[in-house]
Every structure is written in structure tokens, then in C-alpha cells.
Motif scaffolding. Structure first.
Motif, PDB file in Angstrom:
ATOM      1  N   SER A   1       0.845  -1.199   0.000  1.00  0.00           N
ATOM      2  CA  SER A   1       0.000   0.000   0.000  1.00  0.00           C
ATOM      3  C   SER A   1       0.877   1.244   0.000  1.00  0.00           C
ATOM      4  O   SER A   1       2.067   1.176   0.292  1.00  0.00           O
ATOM      5  CB  SER A   1      -0.936   0.018   1.214  1.00  0.00           C
ATOM      6  OG  SER A   1      -0.196  -0.005   2.426  1.00  0.00           O
ATOM      7  N   GLN A   2       0.270   2.374  -0.349  1.00  0.00           N
ATOM      8  CA  GLN A   2       0.939   3.667  -0.467  1.00  0.00           C
ATOM      9  C   GLN A   2       2.077   3.623  -1.499  1.00  0.00           C
ATOM     10  O   GLN A   2       3.130   4.230  -1.327  1.00  0.00           O
ATOM     11  CB  GLN A   2       1.466   4.152   0.892  1.00  0.00           C
ATOM     12  CG  GLN A   2       0.352   4.326   1.923  1.00  0.00           C
ATOM     13  CD  GLN A   2       0.816   5.022   3.185  1.00  0.00           C
ATOM     14  OE1 GLN A   2       1.464   6.045   3.103  1.00  0.00           O
ATOM     15  NE2 GLN A   2       0.467   4.460   4.338  1.00  0.00           N
ATOM     16  N   LEU A   3       1.829   2.901  -2.581  1.00  0.00           N
ATOM     17  CA  LEU A   3       2.805   2.813  -3.663  1.00  0.00           C
ATOM     18  C   LEU A   3       2.790   4.086  -4.507  1.00  0.00           C
ATOM     19  O   LEU A   3       1.726   4.688  -4.714  1.00  0.00           O
ATOM     20  CB  LEU A   3       2.483   1.627  -4.578  1.00  0.00           C
ATOM     21  CG  LEU A   3       2.742   0.227  -4.014  1.00  0.00           C
ATOM     22  CD1 LEU A   3       2.103  -0.812  -4.924  1.00  0.00           C
ATOM     23  CD2 LEU A   3       4.242  -0.024  -3.894  1.00  0.00           C
ATOM     24  N   PRO A   4       3.935   4.508  -5.043  1.00  0.00           N
ATOM     25  CA  PRO A   4       3.940   5.596  -6.030  1.00  0.00           C
ATOM     26  C   PRO A   4       3.195   5.147  -7.286  1.00  0.00           C
ATOM     27  O   PRO A   4       3.185   3.963  -7.636  1.00  0.00           O
ATOM     28  CB  PRO A   4       5.432   5.802  -6.328  1.00  0.00           C
ATOM     29  CG  PRO A   4       6.164   5.108  -5.231  1.00  0.00           C
ATOM     30  CD  PRO A   4       5.291   4.009  -4.747  1.00  0.00           C
ATOM     31  N   HIS A   5       2.582   6.096  -7.979  1.00  0.00           N
ATOM     32  CA  HIS A   5       1.854   5.763  -9.198  1.00  0.00           C
ATOM     33  C   HIS A   5       2.796   5.153 -10.228  1.00  0.00           C
ATOM     34  O   HIS A   5       3.880   5.675 -10.496  1.00  0.00           O
ATOM     35  CB  HIS A   5       1.204   7.014  -9.794  1.00  0.00           C
ATOM     36  CG  HIS A   5       0.470   6.738 -11.080  1.00  0.00           C
ATOM     37  ND1 HIS A   5      -0.730   6.054 -11.105  1.00  0.00           N
ATOM     38  CD2 HIS A   5       0.782   7.026 -12.374  1.00  0.00           C
ATOM     39  CE1 HIS A   5      -1.137   5.946 -12.358  1.00  0.00           C
ATOM     40  NE2 HIS A   5      -0.244   6.528 -13.151  1.00  0.00           N
TER      41      HIS A   5
ATOM     42  N   SER B   1      -2.367   1.472  -9.172  1.00  0.00           N
ATOM     43  CA  SER B   1      -2.953   2.263  -8.097  1.00  0.00           C
ATOM     44  C   SER B   1      -1.989   2.239  -6.920  1.00  0.00           C
ATOM     45  O   SER B   1      -0.908   1.650  -7.000  1.00  0.00           O
ATOM     46  CB  SER B   1      -4.322   1.712  -7.683  1.00  0.00           C
ATOM     47  OG  SER B   1      -4.179   0.420  -7.096  1.00  0.00           O
ATOM     48  N   SER B   2      -2.371   2.831  -5.806  1.00  0.00           N
ATOM     49  CA  SER B   2      -1.480   2.897  -4.647  1.00  0.00           C
ATOM     50  C   SER B   2      -1.455   1.598  -3.853  1.00  0.00           C
ATOM     51  O   SER B   2      -0.634   1.437  -2.953  1.00  0.00           O
ATOM     52  CB  SER B   2      -1.897   4.054  -3.730  1.00  0.00           C
ATOM     53  OG  SER B   2      -3.205   3.840  -3.248  1.00  0.00           O
ATOM     54  N   THR B   3      -2.351   0.672  -4.156  1.00  0.00           N
ATOM     55  CA  THR B   3      -2.373  -0.622  -3.460  1.00  0.00           C
ATOM     56  C   THR B   3      -2.215  -1.743  -4.481  1.00  0.00           C
ATOM     57  O   THR B   3      -2.562  -1.595  -5.652  1.00  0.00           O
ATOM     58  CB  THR B   3      -3.677  -0.819  -2.687  1.00  0.00           C
ATOM     59  OG1 THR B   3      -4.786  -0.790  -3.605  1.00  0.00           O
ATOM     60  CG2 THR B   3      -3.847   0.275  -1.636  1.00  0.00           C
ATOM     61  N   LEU B   4      -1.664  -2.869  -4.015  1.00  0.00           N
ATOM     62  CA  LEU B   4      -1.397  -3.981  -4.918  1.00  0.00           C
ATOM     63  C   LEU B   4      -1.337  -5.271  -4.116  1.00  0.00           C
ATOM     64  O   LEU B   4      -0.793  -5.295  -3.005  1.00  0.00           O
ATOM     65  CB  LEU B   4      -0.061  -3.748  -5.634  1.00  0.00           C
ATOM     66  CG  LEU B   4       0.359  -4.747  -6.708  1.00  0.00           C
ATOM     67  CD1 LEU B   4      -0.608  -4.724  -7.878  1.00  0.00           C
ATOM     68  CD2 LEU B   4       1.781  -4.424  -7.200  1.00  0.00           C
ATOM     69  N   GLU B   5      -1.907  -6.345  -4.677  1.00  0.00           N
ATOM     70  CA  GLU B   5      -1.774  -7.682  -4.109  1.00  0.00           C
ATOM     71  C   GLU B   5      -1.188  -8.601  -5.174  1.00  0.00           C
ATOM     72  O   GLU B   5      -1.663  -8.620  -6.304  1.00  0.00           O
ATOM     73  CB  GLU B   5      -3.130  -8.216  -3.644  1.00  0.00           C
ATOM     74  CG  GLU B   5      -3.665  -7.518  -2.406  1.00  0.00           C
ATOM     75  CD  GLU B   5      -4.860  -8.245  -1.796  1.00  0.00           C
ATOM     76  OE1 GLU B   5      -5.323  -9.247  -2.402  1.00  0.00           O
ATOM     77  OE2 GLU B   5      -5.319  -7.834  -0.714  1.00  0.00           O
TER      78      GLU B   5
END
Length: 426
Positions: free
Chosen positions: A374-378, A399-403
Motif C-alpha cells: 500500500s501507499q505505492l507511487p503511481h 494504483s497505490s495498493t497492490l496484491e
């Protein structure tokens, strides 16, 4: 008046010819042989002749500003070289600092220099015009036009120069001041260079407008502090484009370490052939930005891999502090396509093992073979490796989150935009 003077000179030349002698004429004058601009006090001026000469004992030369004499020679002498042969008429002044921004004429009266072999051959009046410039004459910059990557920009001048104080230039990006840059003044053979240093190779983004401004009075003529440069501005457009791919390591022996109290050899593994730059290093920082050590780095091949390595000589790391090992940008290059490595860092917390390389706000956790970020750069690029160096996943975040689903395993190494983390599968 000019007509009468021309008639008089013509009469003298005709008389000399009638007597079987031509006037003694110089081949060149040091005052104007290269440039007619004088950037230093007036000291020695030489007229060169193609034969041996003598000078009248009381000979005197003058410098005129219009019709007014502003300098008188302290001595006029001669030197001869019989191997060529060659004769020099040397006119000495006592380092006269002529007012700048003016045009002057050096005048050597008629008949004060004569041929040693034929004393009847004497000089006509010698006149050499020159100027003392108001400011330094700038010629060009190098490089110019569009620029992709450079470590230095040079402003060229037509005379030898020196720095005044500790000059700095300013780099502008799209009209806004971006960096202050040191300026070094160097010279060689009547050429001056004001060199603006970036400190390292710097990329200038494609299509972006840049300017470098050298302030007025940054440099002066070598022997006259009052003849300085005007403000100079160099405009250019960036041409650097990101390479089609990034050069990244697939493993680091830090991932296997359990004891971080001392560092010896540290290496990064690449699965393609690389070469190291001549000044390549690995850098050890105590977070956030204190450089502790920077041993020379080199490349060796092991099996099908290439290792970038350096030995830190058993340096001790203090407990409960954060450190990072940094591969400086442009330290290595891929042999296949010439791609240069960007800066890469791996962080270490002494006592707790691997950690983020900086105080990044990115949050990450691995639960049940699923990596949650979470809170990833675009647009962040996320690459996951198993502990034996096999790539398990590679995803670009939308997006700012990733799984990211992962294969079974106890731990993974995660690279986010080139920054490296170690995560434990819980």
C-alpha cells in the motif's frame, strides 16, 4: 593630410629603391599577430624581421589614444639570431595599465631600426592598432544544442582567465532555478575556459528546456581583475530518454547474512554480462545520509552470473542503527545493449536484519503467499524474487495498493522502483 602622408611615404620608398635599397619591413608584431585585443598591462612588444637588425640608441616608441600620447616606451632594444637569420626589435613598457574600452595605436618612428648588413635599409613608420576591451570576449559553449547527459558545461573566452572569488553558475529548468553549480576557471595558450561542474553525469530530460547562467564578474582576464565577463546564458533542450529497460541485480549476499556487526565482501548478482566503470564503488551509508565507506568495486564471473563486488574490510556497524549499501548510478553497464545501472540501494538494520533502504511510507506484508502493498507511487514497478534468486513476479502498479500471489516460501526479496526489501511470509 592622409594624402600628404601617403605621398611622403611613397617618396621615401622611391628614394630607397633608387639607392638600391628597399625599406626594412617587419614580418609580424606580437601585439597584433594573434589578436588585436590586449587583456593585460602593456609590457613587451616585439617586431620580428627576416634578418639581423640594429636599433638607434635613443629610439623611443609611443602609444596614442587618438592624437594624444598615453604611453612612452622605457627602452627599445634588439636581439639577433643568425641561424635563421632573424632580428627582433623589443619595445619595453613598464606594465602600463591602459584604460579599458579604448582603441590605441603603437607608433615606432621612421628610421630607428636598420638592417645590420645594409644600414641604409631602415624602417618606415610602424603603426599597430589595438584595443583594450571593456569586457571579456565570449566565443561559444561546449556542448551546445540538445543535451542528453553531461557532467560539465564550458564557456570559452578568447584570452586566459581566472576565477574571481568562488564563482557559481545557476541551472534553470523550465525557467525555475534548480541547482547552484561550482565554476572552475582554466586557461591555455590565449584561451580561457569557465567550466561549470555538475559533480557527476547528469541526465537532462527529453524535451525539457534548461538554461545555465554564468553571473557577471565570475571570471576576469588573467592579469587584469577589471576586465570581467558579462552575464552569460546558455539555453538548451534536454534529450535524455529512459532506456527501454532497467539494469537490476537479481540477488545480494546481504539477503543471506544473519550477523551484520561487520561487513566484509558484499556482492550483487546479475544474470547478464556487465562491466564496471573505472571509478565504480559500493557505498556504505549510515542512515539517513552519512557516508561511512566507499571501497572500489569490480566485476567477476561465477557460473552463468556476473557479480559486482567490493570488500569493506571488516568494518564494524553499530547496533540499533540503520545502514544502506548503495550502488552509485552509472557504476556498471550491460554489455549486450549498453544500458547503465541507475542508483540501487539495499538497507540493513543492525540487530534486525534487512529493512527498507529509507524512511519510505510504503507498507508491505506477506500473508499466506500473498504480498500486500500500500501507499505505492503511481506506476511503481514491483519485482519479487525467491531467496535463491528466481523471479517470482513482476507487476507495474496501477494504483497505490497492490496484491501479488506468490509461490510458497518462507521469505522473498521485493524490489520497488529499484529499492529493495526483504519480507517474511507469515
Amino acid at each position: 593630410m592622409k594624402f600628404l602622408l601617403c605621398c611622403l611615404l611613397a617618396s621615401v620608398a622611391t628614394l630607397c629603391w633608387a639607392q638600391g635599397s628597399l625599406p626594412l619591413e617587419p614580418q609580424h608584431c606580437t601585439l597584433t599577430s594573434g589578436s588585436s585585443e590586449l587583456y593585460k598591462p602593456l609590457n613587451l612588444v616585439q617586431f620580428s624581421f627576416g634578418e639581423e637588425i640594429e636599433v638607434a640608441p635613443a629610439a623611443t616608441a609611443f602609444v596614442y589614444d587618438g592624437d594624444r600620447i598615453v604611453a612612452t616606451s622605457s627602452k627599445v632594444s634588439s636581439e639577433n639570431y643568425n641561424l635563421r637569420p632573424q632580428g627582433l626589435a623589443i619595445i619595453s613598457f613598464d606594465n602600463v595599465k591602459l584604460p579599458k574600452g579604448r582603441k590605441y595605436t603603437l607608433v615606432v618612428p621612421q628610421g630607428v631600426i636598420h638592417s645590420q648588413a645594409n644600414p641604409q635599409r631602415r624602417n618606415l613608420e610602424l603603426r599597430e592598432s589595438f584595443t583594450v576591451p571593456e569586457t571579456l570576449k565570449f566565443t561559444e559553449t561546449y556542448p551546445n544544442g540538445s543535451i542528453a547527459t553531461e557532467s560539465m558545461i564550458t564557456f570559452f573566452f578568447t584570452t586566459e582567465i581566472k576565477a574571481l572569488g568562488t564563482p557559481e553558475a545557476t541551472l534553470y529548468k523550465e525557467g525555475k532555478a534548480a541547482r547552484r553549480l561550482p565554476v572552475k576557471a582554466v586557461y591555455d595558450w590565449d584561451l580561457g575556459q569557465a567550466q561549470v561542474y555538475f559533480g557527476e553525469d547528469t541526465d537532462f530530460q527529453d524535451g525539457v528546456r534548461y538554461s545555465i547562467v554564468l553571473p557577471k564578474g565570475s571570471v576576469s582576464a588573467l592579469q587584469r581583475d577589471d576586465i570581467i565577463n558579462e552575464e552569460l546564458r546558455m539555453d538548451f533542450v534536454g534529450a535524455y530518454k529512459e532506456p527501454a529497460r532497467e539494469l537490476r541485480f537479481v540477488w545480494c549476499n546481504l539477503f543471506d547474512m544473519r550477523d551484520f556487526s561487520r561487513l566484509n565482501e558484499i556482492y550483487f548478482v546479475y544474470n547478464e554480462e556487465i562491466i564496471a566503470a573505472p571509478n565504480a564503488t559500493l557505498q556504505l551509508y549510515e542512515l539517513p545520509d552519512k557516508l561511512i565507506a566507499s571501497p572500489r568495486a569490480a566485476v567477476r564471473k561465477e557460473g552463468n552470473n556476473w557479480l559486482l563486488f567490493a570488500n569493506f574490510g571488516g568494518i564494524e556497524l553499530a547496533p540499533r542503527k540503520g545502514y544502506s549499501i548503495v550502488i552509485p548510478r552509472r557504476s556498471i553497464k550491460a554489455v549486450a545493449d549498453g544500458v547503465l545501472a541507475g542508483e540501487t540501494s539495499v538497507g540493513v538494520n543492525v540487530g534486525t536484519g534487512m529493512a527498507p533502504i529509507d524512511a519510505s511510507p510504503i507498507h508491505y506484508i506477506c500473508l499466506g503467499n500473498v504480498l500486500r502493498l500500500s501507499q505505492l507511487p503511481h506506476g511503481a514497478e514491483v519485482t519479487v524474487f525467491t531467496l535463491d534468486g528466481v523471479m517470482a513476479a513482476r507487476v507495474q502498479a496501477s494504483s497505490s495498493t497492490l496484491e501479488i500471489p506468490l509461490p510458497s516460501g518462507s521469505a522473498f526479496v521485493v524490489s520497488i522502483n529499484g529499492k529493495t526489501y526483504k519480507v517474511i511470509n507469515q
